[in-house]
Motif scaffolding. Structure first.
Motif, short mmCIF file in Angstrom:
data_model
loop_
_atom_site.label_atom_id
_atom_site.label_comp_id
_atom_site.label_asym_id
_atom_site.label_seq_id
_atom_site.Cartn_x
_atom_site.Cartn_y
_atom_site.Cartn_z
N ARG A 198 5.17 37.14 11.98
CA ARG A 198 4.16 37.47 13.00
C ARG A 198 3.00 36.50 12.95
N LYS A 199 2.51 36.22 11.75
CA LYS A 199 1.28 35.44 11.61
C LYS A 199 1.51 33.94 11.59
N SER A 200 2.70 33.51 11.15
CA SER A 200 2.91 32.08 10.92
C SER A 200 4.05 31.47 11.72
N ASP B 49 -8.87 43.14 12.78
CA ASP B 49 -7.51 42.62 12.96
C ASP B 49 -7.35 41.74 14.20
N ASN C 210 -1.62 48.58 12.46
CA ASN C 210 -2.04 48.43 11.07
C ASN C 210 -1.13 49.23 10.16
N HIS D 103 1.33 46.87 7.97
CA HIS D 103 0.64 46.67 6.71
C HIS D 103 1.14 47.68 5.70
N ASP E 124 1.60 42.96 19.96
CA ASP E 124 0.48 42.05 19.69
C ASP E 124 -0.83 42.63 20.20
N ARG F 67 10.67 33.49 15.27
CA ARG F 67 9.38 33.95 15.78
C ARG F 67 9.44 35.45 16.07
N GLN G 202 -12.31 38.99 11.88
CA GLN G 202 -11.07 38.77 11.14
C GLN G 202 -11.38 38.15 9.78
N SER G 203 -10.65 38.62 8.78
CA SER G 203 -10.82 38.17 7.39
C SER G 203 -12.16 38.61 6.80
N ASP H 77 5.64 40.30 8.45
CA ASP H 77 4.24 39.94 8.59
C ASP H 77 4.05 38.43 8.59
N VAL H 78 4.80 37.72 7.75
CA VAL H 78 4.72 36.27 7.71
C VAL H 78 5.20 35.66 9.02
#
Length: 404
Positions: free
Chosen positions: A23-25, A201, A395, A399, A103, A77, A206-207, A20-21
């Motif tokens: 994917r997002k960062s 998502d 998800n 997740h 994605d 990545r 988002q958030s 997850d890290v």
């Protein structure tokens, strides 16, 4: 001493957190991942090696060293295109299938018209559509599964369609039927729940931990995220917004009740009002657009009339907006959302409709609950339900939690 089962669970949790890290960062180094997740570099290296071998992650070269003259870190990545997902949307009018990468980017789709199919015929049509769509692939080992969304009361955990009045479906094991036929993982969820997940998502919410998604079309439904999680109710029927009663002496609904919101805010109700206006001889541009053939009344014709500022079409829009706002006031007072997203094709982009709905909700809901409330149209576009299906599967895949 940790039991084998506990150790395996912790390794799996770490793997999901690490992925997850990335994917997002990403691009991101192993050292940075260890800092973000709070695990040892050894744990990160082991998990990353597995993820690279499986094709979820790749190395892309060196980054900048944290120390002058120090060794440059290798950056990682996510690889969203090495696997794909088959997304399925079932509605009253069509079954739509699409391919998504990891994605949630839809690369192709195919529409299979319903042509009046009901009951068991819909299940057979879905299976035939999947058979046709999957026949284009020579290798399904890269397919992580099939994600299906549909209207109705759905037990997402078991993959059961418990109840849908319009499609004449009752207690159908959709997940089991599709898994048995194709041997792939299957997810199955309510379309409104899927749409609110997609907005949270992938879209403009988002958030956001408390958001409602209301979809307007052949029927009306709602999906709710409450405190960060989809609110389903005890039997998966928490989003049946269309069946709240707004008039005890009102129109009889196919669910058996009277005065359901759906009978005042949906395409069938709009169609009935247009039909009645034309039969009564009320002047409207719609009469010209359909050239006297009442069977040619479609949402597209209605939207064209709205664009031409037709009086009948506009009055119907205003009445529909007023009824919808009445229902949304109830939802606002019950759930205290920070955002309400409106979906469905009927009024997308019609700012007058949105302004009328927003004005009445903000005026009539409890003041303390609507101070910062945002009401807007969906940002998901024409492939919204396919994106919703993708969001359901992704998800679940990305997740991971200890309660899963």
């Amino acid at each position: 001493m940790k039991r084998t089962g506990d150790l395996k669970l912790m390794q799996e949790l770490n793997r999901y957190l690490i992925l997850d890290v990335i994917r997002k960062s990403g691009p991101i180094s192993r050292v940075k991942i260890a800092e973000r997740v709070g695990v040892s570099p050894t744990t990160v290296t082991s998990a990353v090696n597995d993820l690279i071998e499986e094709g979820f992650v790749e190395e892309i070269g060196s980054g900048e060293s944290s120390f002058h003259g120090g060794r440059k870190p290798i950056l990682l990545r996510f690889c969203p295109n090495n696997y794909f997902l088959v997304c399925v949307s079932i509605s009253n009018s069509a079954i739509v299938l699409g391919e998504s990468n990891l994605d949630a980017e839809i690369s192709s789709k195919q529409v299979y018209p319903m042509n009046g199919s009901l009951g068991e015929a819909i299940v057979e049509k879905m299976l035939n559509a999947l058979e046709d769509f999957l026949s284009r692939y020579t290798d399904l080992t890269r397919c992580i599964g099939i994600s299906i969304v549909a209207p109705g009361i759905i037990d997402a955990t078991q993959g059961l369609l418990l109840y849908n009045t319009k499609l004449y479906l009752h207690n159908v094991d959709v997940k089991g039927i599709v898994e048995e036929r194709f041997g792939l993982n299957v997810w199955f969820d309510n379309d409104a729940n899927a749409l609110v997940l997609a907005e949270r998502d992938l879209g403009q919410a988002q958030s956001t931990d408390n958001v409602l998604f209301v979809t307007i079309g052949d029927g009306i439904g709602a999906g709710a995220i409450v405190n960060g999680s989809v609110f389903r109710g005890s039997k998966g029927g928490a989003g049946e917004f269309g069946h709240i009663t707004i008039d005890r002496n009102g129109i009889r609904c196919e669910c058996g009740n009277a005065g359901c919101l759906e009978n005042y805010v949906s395409w069938p109700s709009i169609y009935a009002k247009i039909y009645a206006s034309i039969v009564r001889g009320i002047p409207t541009v719609i009469s010209d657009l359909i050239q006297g053939d009442l069977n040619r009344i479609t949402p597209e014709v209605y939207l064209t009339a709205l664009e031409q500022h037709d009086k009948v079409a506009t009055e119907i829009l205003e009445e529909t907006a007023d009824y919808l706002a009445t229902g949304l006031v109830t939802l606002t007072n019950m759930f205290n959302p920070s955002a309400i997203i409106l979906g469905g094709e009927l009024f997308q982009g019609n700012h007058y409709f949105l302004e009328r709905v927003s004005e009445q909700v903000l005026k009539n809901a409890l003041n303390i609950l609507n101070d910062d409330l945002i009401i807007r149209f969906t940002s998901l576009g024409e492939d919204d339900k396919l994106l919703g299906a993708a969001a359901v599967a992704l998800n679940d895949v990305f997740h991971f939690s200890l309660s899963a």
